[in-house]
Design a protein around this motif. Structure first.
Motif, PDB file in Angstrom:
ATOM      1  N   THR A  28       0.841  -1.190   0.000  1.00  0.00           N
ATOM      2  CA  THR A  28       0.000   0.000   0.000  1.00  0.00           C
ATOM      3  C   THR A  28       0.881   1.247   0.000  1.00  0.00           C
ATOM      4  N   ALA A  29       0.468   2.238  -0.793  1.00  0.00           N
ATOM      5  CA  ALA A  29       1.193   3.505  -0.819  1.00  0.00           C
ATOM      6  C   ALA A  29       1.010   4.235   0.501  1.00  0.00           C
ATOM      7  N   GLY A  30       1.877   5.178   0.753  1.00  0.00           N
ATOM      8  CA  GLY A  30       1.807   5.986   1.961  1.00  0.00           C
ATOM      9  C   GLY A  30       2.867   5.584   2.964  1.00  0.00           C
ATOM     10  N   PHE A  31       3.079   6.443   3.917  1.00  0.00           N
ATOM     11  CA  PHE A  31       4.092   6.243   4.940  1.00  0.00           C
ATOM     12  C   PHE A  31       3.444   5.710   6.210  1.00  0.00           C
ATOM     13  N   ARG A  32       4.186   4.875   6.920  1.00  0.00           N
ATOM     14  CA  ARG A  32       3.720   4.309   8.189  1.00  0.00           C
ATOM     15  C   ARG A  32       4.687   4.751   9.284  1.00  0.00           C
ATOM     16  N   LEU A  33       4.151   5.096  10.420  1.00  0.00           N
ATOM     17  CA  LEU A  33       4.997   5.435  11.558  1.00  0.00           C
ATOM     18  C   LEU A  33       5.705   4.174  12.004  1.00  0.00           C
ATOM     19  N   TYR A  34       7.035   4.200  12.040  1.00  0.00           N
ATOM     20  CA  TYR A  34       7.818   3.020  12.358  1.00  0.00           C
ATOM     21  C   TYR A  34       8.461   3.103  13.740  1.00  0.00           C
ATOM     22  N   GLY A  35       8.825   4.297  14.166  1.00  0.00           N
ATOM     23  CA  GLY A  35       9.487   4.458  15.454  1.00  0.00           C
ATOM     24  C   GLY A  35      10.121   5.826  15.561  1.00  0.00           C
ATOM     25  N   ARG A  36      11.191   5.888  16.356  1.00  0.00           N
ATOM     26  CA  ARG A  36      11.882   7.155  16.602  1.00  0.00           C
ATOM     27  C   ARG A  36      13.365   6.887  16.729  1.00  0.00           C
ATOM     28  N   ILE A  37      14.171   7.734  16.118  1.00  0.00           N
ATOM     29  CA  ILE A  37      15.621   7.606  16.250  1.00  0.00           C
ATOM     30  C   ILE A  37      15.956   7.679  17.731  1.00  0.00           C
ATOM     31  N   GLY A  38      16.743   6.744  18.212  1.00  0.00           N
ATOM     32  CA  GLY A  38      17.084   6.682  19.621  1.00  0.00           C
ATOM     33  C   GLY A  38      16.070   5.915  20.447  1.00  0.00           C
ATOM     34  N   GLY A  39      15.055   5.349  19.783  1.00  0.00           N
ATOM     35  CA  GLY A  39      14.033   4.587  20.506  1.00  0.00           C
ATOM     36  C   GLY A  39      12.996   5.491  21.142  1.00  0.00           C
ATOM     37  N   ASN A  40      12.377   5.014  22.212  1.00  0.00           N
ATOM     38  CA  ASN A  40      11.380   5.747  22.978  1.00  0.00           C
ATOM     39  C   ASN A  40      10.243   6.293  22.111  1.00  0.00           C
ATOM     40  N   SER A  41       9.616   5.403  21.359  1.00  0.00           N
ATOM     41  CA  SER A  41       8.495   5.781  20.492  1.00  0.00           C
ATOM     42  C   SER A  41       7.262   6.199  21.278  1.00  0.00           C
ATOM     43  N   ASP A  42       7.271   6.006  22.595  1.00  0.00           N
ATOM     44  CA  ASP A  42       6.127   6.396  23.413  1.00  0.00           C
ATOM     45  C   ASP A  42       5.995   7.912  23.518  1.00  0.00           C
ATOM     46  N   ASN A  43       7.076   8.619  23.236  1.00  0.00           N
ATOM     47  CA  ASN A  43       7.071  10.068  23.412  1.00  0.00           C
ATOM     48  C   ASN A  43       7.139  10.838  22.097  1.00  0.00           C
ATOM     49  N   LEU A  44       6.586  10.278  21.024  1.00  0.00           N
ATOM     50  CA  LEU A  44       6.566  10.981  19.751  1.00  0.00           C
ATOM     51  C   LEU A  44       5.756  12.269  19.876  1.00  0.00           C
ATOM     52  N   LEU A  45       6.238  13.312  19.226  1.00  0.00           N
ATOM     53  CA  LEU A  45       5.562  14.601  19.261  1.00  0.00           C
ATOM     54  C   LEU A  45       4.406  14.585  18.267  1.00  0.00           C
ATOM     55  N   ILE A  46       3.184  14.684  18.796  1.00  0.00           N
ATOM     56  CA  ILE A  46       1.957  14.690  17.997  1.00  0.00           C
ATOM     57  C   ILE A  46       1.290  16.049  18.206  1.00  0.00           C
ATOM     58  N   GLN A  47       0.804  16.641  17.114  1.00  0.00           N
ATOM     59  CA  GLN A  47       0.171  17.948  17.229  1.00  0.00           C
ATOM     60  C   GLN A  47      -1.088  17.993  16.370  1.00  0.00           C
ATOM     61  N   THR A  48      -2.078  18.728  16.844  1.00  0.00           N
ATOM     62  CA  THR A  48      -3.279  18.970  16.060  1.00  0.00           C
ATOM     63  C   THR A  48      -3.049  20.232  15.247  1.00  0.00           C
ATOM     64  N   MET A  49      -3.239  20.112  13.928  1.00  0.00           N
ATOM     65  CA  MET A  49      -2.988  21.222  13.005  1.00  0.00           C
ATOM     66  C   MET A  49      -4.267  21.546  12.239  1.00  0.00           C
ATOM     67  N   ILE A  50      -4.302  22.717  11.629  1.00  0.00           N
ATOM     68  CA  ILE A  50      -5.445  23.191  10.845  1.00  0.00           C
ATOM     69  C   ILE A  50      -5.127  23.055   9.350  1.00  0.00           C
ATOM     70  N   PHE A  51      -6.115  22.648   8.568  1.00  0.00           N
ATOM     71  CA  PHE A  51      -5.959  22.539   7.114  1.00  0.00           C
ATOM     72  C   PHE A  51      -5.709  23.920   6.493  1.00  0.00           C
ATOM     73  N   LYS A  52      -4.812  23.971   5.522  1.00  0.00           N
ATOM     74  CA  LYS A  52      -4.552  25.196   4.774  1.00  0.00           C
ATOM     75  C   LYS A  52      -5.569  25.381   3.651  1.00  0.00           C
ATOM     76  N   ASP A  53      -6.030  24.293   3.058  1.00  0.00           N
ATOM     77  CA  ASP A  53      -6.936  24.345   1.910  1.00  0.00           C
ATOM     78  C   ASP A  53      -8.118  23.405   2.128  1.00  0.00           C
ATOM     79  N   ASP A  54      -9.119  23.550   1.273  1.00  0.00           N
ATOM     80  CA  ASP A  54     -10.196  22.561   1.210  1.00  0.00           C
ATOM     81  C   ASP A  54      -9.617  21.363   0.463  1.00  0.00           C
ATOM     82  N   GLU A  55      -9.406  20.258   1.154  1.00  0.00           N
ATOM     83  CA  GLU A  55      -8.824  19.077   0.520  1.00  0.00           C
ATOM     84  C   GLU A  55      -9.015  17.867   1.406  1.00  0.00           C
TER      85      GLU A  55
END
Length: 143
Positions: free
Chosen positions: A7-34
């Protein structure tokens, strides 16, 4: 291990240095209608997000959900961690340190040979394995 999901697209695999529990996640606003799809790499523009392309210099990371958005109104969750590792189907062998570019439309992004060097391969992979990449620090909005 050979890839069974192409399947096309990217999958979250982990984090450099490990500790994938603390990935930075943010809620963002759409720039366009899409419509944006889970696994799309997104770009920041004036504090809002749209689909990333190879020439972008403010890439954030991947959309964590499918969503049809309205300009400056709809929110979407995005992994914005500059150390995030992404896996992507790529029918080519890759070597660590190689640079690649984004290609494809929403819901169908992948990688191609590099002219802009937006992504860096972080592990050797055979043609029948997922390619592991991170966003090049020169192209990441938060790096």
């Amino acid at each position: 291990m050979a890839v069974t999901d192409t399947t096309a697209g990217f999958r979250l695999y982990g984090r450099i240095g490990g500790n994938s529990d603390n990935l930075l996640i943010q809620t963002m606003i759409f720039k366009d209608d899409e419509t944006l799809h889970k696994g799309d790499i997104l770009n920041a523009e004036a504090g809002e997000v749209d689909l990333g392309v190879a020439a972008d210099t403010a890439l954030l990371g991947i959309a964590l959900e499918n969503k049809t958005g309205v300009d400056s109104t709809t929110e979407i969750e995005v992994c914005v961690d500059p150390l995030a590792i992404y896996a992507v189907y790529d029918a080519n062998a890759r070597v660590i340190g190689a640079t690649l570019d984004l290609t494809g439309a929403t819901g169908a992004q992948g990688v191609t040979t590099s002219s802009e060097a937006t992504l860096i391969v972080i592990a050797n992979s055979a043609a029948d394995e997922l390619t592991l990449v991170r966003i090049h620090p020169d192209h990441h909005a938060l790096a």
